[in-house]
Design a protein around this motif. Sequence first.
Motif, mmCIF file in Angstrom:
data_model
loop_
_atom_site.group_PDB
_atom_site.id
_atom_site.type_symbol
_atom_site.label_atom_id
_atom_site.label_comp_id
_atom_site.label_asym_id
_atom_site.label_seq_id
_atom_site.Cartn_x
_atom_site.Cartn_y
_atom_site.Cartn_z
ATOM 1 N N GLY A 2 0.809 -1.213 0.000
ATOM 2 C CA GLY A 2 0.000 0.000 0.000
ATOM 3 C C GLY A 2 0.845 1.267 0.000
ATOM 4 O O GLY A 2 2.082 1.224 0.015
ATOM 5 N N ASN A 59 -6.548 14.115 1.573
ATOM 6 C CA ASN A 59 -7.283 13.605 2.735
ATOM 7 C C ASN A 59 -6.835 14.424 3.931
ATOM 8 O O ASN A 59 -5.639 14.402 4.242
ATOM 9 C CB ASN A 59 -6.934 12.114 2.938
ATOM 10 N N ASP A 116 2.159 12.222 -2.010
ATOM 11 C CA ASP A 116 1.289 11.102 -1.645
ATOM 12 C C ASP A 116 0.058 11.206 -2.544
ATOM 13 O O ASP A 116 -0.816 12.048 -2.329
ATOM 14 C CB ASP A 116 0.924 11.209 -0.160
ATOM 15 N N SER A 125 -0.700 4.178 -4.302
ATOM 16 C CA SER A 125 -1.491 3.197 -3.551
ATOM 17 C C SER A 125 -2.497 2.534 -4.484
ATOM 18 O O SER A 125 -3.231 3.220 -5.192
ATOM 19 C CB SER A 125 -2.243 3.920 -2.423
ATOM 20 N N SER A 139 -4.817 0.756 -3.178
ATOM 21 C CA SER A 139 -5.996 0.576 -2.327
ATOM 22 C C SER A 139 -7.207 1.252 -2.930
ATOM 23 O O SER A 139 -8.236 0.624 -3.167
ATOM 24 C CB SER A 139 -5.755 1.147 -0.927
ATOM 25 N N LYS A 140 -7.075 2.563 -3.172
ATOM 26 C CA LYS A 140 -8.212 3.317 -3.691
ATOM 27 C C LYS A 140 -8.314 3.186 -5.204
ATOM 28 O O LYS A 140 -9.389 2.972 -5.746
ATOM 29 C CB LYS A 140 -8.069 4.804 -3.342
ATOM 30 N N ARG A 143 -3.158 -4.985 0.069
ATOM 31 C CA ARG A 143 -1.911 -4.316 0.419
ATOM 32 C C ARG A 143 -0.947 -4.236 -0.759
ATOM 33 O O ARG A 143 0.002 -5.019 -0.872
ATOM 34 C CB ARG A 143 -1.232 -4.997 1.632
HETATM 35 C C1 LIG Z 1 -3.571 10.270 2.481
HETATM 36 C C2 LIG Z 1 -3.354 8.806 2.455
HETATM 37 N N1 LIG Z 1 -2.145 8.347 2.103
HETATM 38 C C3 LIG Z 1 -1.875 7.052 2.070
HETATM 39 C C4 LIG Z 1 -2.824 6.126 2.371
HETATM 40 C C5 LIG Z 1 -2.398 4.703 2.326
HETATM 41 O O1 LIG Z 1 -3.285 3.757 2.029
HETATM 42 P P1 LIG Z 1 -2.883 2.257 1.768
HETATM 43 O O2 LIG Z 1 -1.748 1.913 2.638
HETATM 44 O O3 LIG Z 1 -4.100 1.477 2.055
HETATM 45 O O4 LIG Z 1 -2.491 2.206 0.326
HETATM 46 C C6 LIG Z 1 -4.107 6.542 2.766
HETATM 47 C C7 LIG Z 1 -5.144 5.598 3.178
HETATM 48 O O5 LIG Z 1 -6.180 5.893 3.686
HETATM 49 C C8 LIG Z 1 -4.377 7.919 2.796
HETATM 50 O O6 LIG Z 1 -5.577 8.387 3.133
#
Ligand SMILES: Cc1ncc(COP(=O)(O)O)c(C=O)c1O
Length: 417
Positions: free
Chosen positions: A109, A190, A225, A259, A261-262, A270
Amino acid sequence: MNSNRMVIPSSVREAGNDPIFHIAELAKKRIADIGADPVINSTIGSLMDDQGNLVALKSVYSTFRGLKDSEIAGYASIAGLPEFLNSVVYACFKNHRPDGYIEAVATPGGTGAVRHAIANYSEYGDKVLVQDWHWAPYGTIAHENRREIETFTLFDKDGNFNFESYESKMLELLEKQKRVLSILNTPAHNPTGYDISDDEWKKLVAFYTKTANEHPDWRIIILCDIAYIDFAGKGESAREFMTILSGMPENVLPLYAYSASKTMTMYGLRNGALLCVAPTKEIAEEFKATCSFSNRGTWSNGTRSAQATLAKIISNDDLREEFEAEQISWRETLQKRAKAFMDAAKQVDLKTCTYRDGFFISIPCEHREEIRDYLADKKNFFIVALQKGLRFAPCAVNEEKCGKAPALIKEAIDAFD
Ligand SMILES: Cc1ncc(COP(=O)(O)O)c(C=O)c1O
């Protein structure tokens, strides 16, 4: 010293319920008690469909299910499967590949990518510079690695990037530490949904270039990021900054935390990567060797099946198009939901942080916890309280409820004022 303690003093942590987890549990319980319709559950940080189910992209999971057992069971290479490493460069930059020596290392991730950047590009005890509104795990990862975070004020009085605060904090830390790792979560930040604009990036690049030229012994490392990048902008506009952030002196290094993830709805698999756009071949090779070593020394290697899935999708034109069409369709849904919230906020005069894109919208306010509890108890509306305000999540709430939420928040803020 507590004589019963077995954990070393610098690792002692407080037990306790994570506040986001706690409010999310309350929301689940309320839905179980009264059904989903009367509840607004804005506590979840994942993309949910209009009925409140987790979105899992079809192109991703049909590819995943088509993997051979050995592609799932086997170890990945330490740095990541070679075909993954090729594909993740495209997934990160698409058609905005910057000039420079690009290398990638697979990580679990974006979290793993942030971890490697902090562990390898800031010194023990140093401060890593982050936005004042920020993803709380930056602090956790820094502490876990014996660093700290320092914040700058993200917004100026007009809700744009606050150069004065950023530049003065950067210079203060550079004077002291001679190197700074600056994490900029953009686009679709975020928790506010802010995007650093291309013009703001141009000003930042001018600042990095001037500072780096004046102090060749200093090291400036910029970690972008980009966790939410595929939910920002239209077409590839969200990636234009990547070509702007290049061609700087050799003591400036842009890094990217990618990432899956999203972007691929692979939260639990992961999967991600740390990428560098190095000004020289040596700096790129040093990055690759160091971050591969870090992989071995932390989690050994990543999730092979997740890496193989990304590689198969990106390297096959039909699959990639199918995948990108799904991403675009969900991005449009998210943008409609956010618009419903922002239009309604305007109508009731609810002040938000500058929102441009992404999963979250933030409302700066006092009495955050009281408002959160009041909305949960009295209105069946579950929202996250942050240090500087409240976080609403259009990623998890349908358009109709997004349109209703601002009036409820405004009424609660006025009641506690
Ligand atoms: C700002 C930000 N960076 C990085 C991540 C890392 O997410 P992951 O480790 O699930 O890829 C997140 C997950 O919520 C996030 O909100």
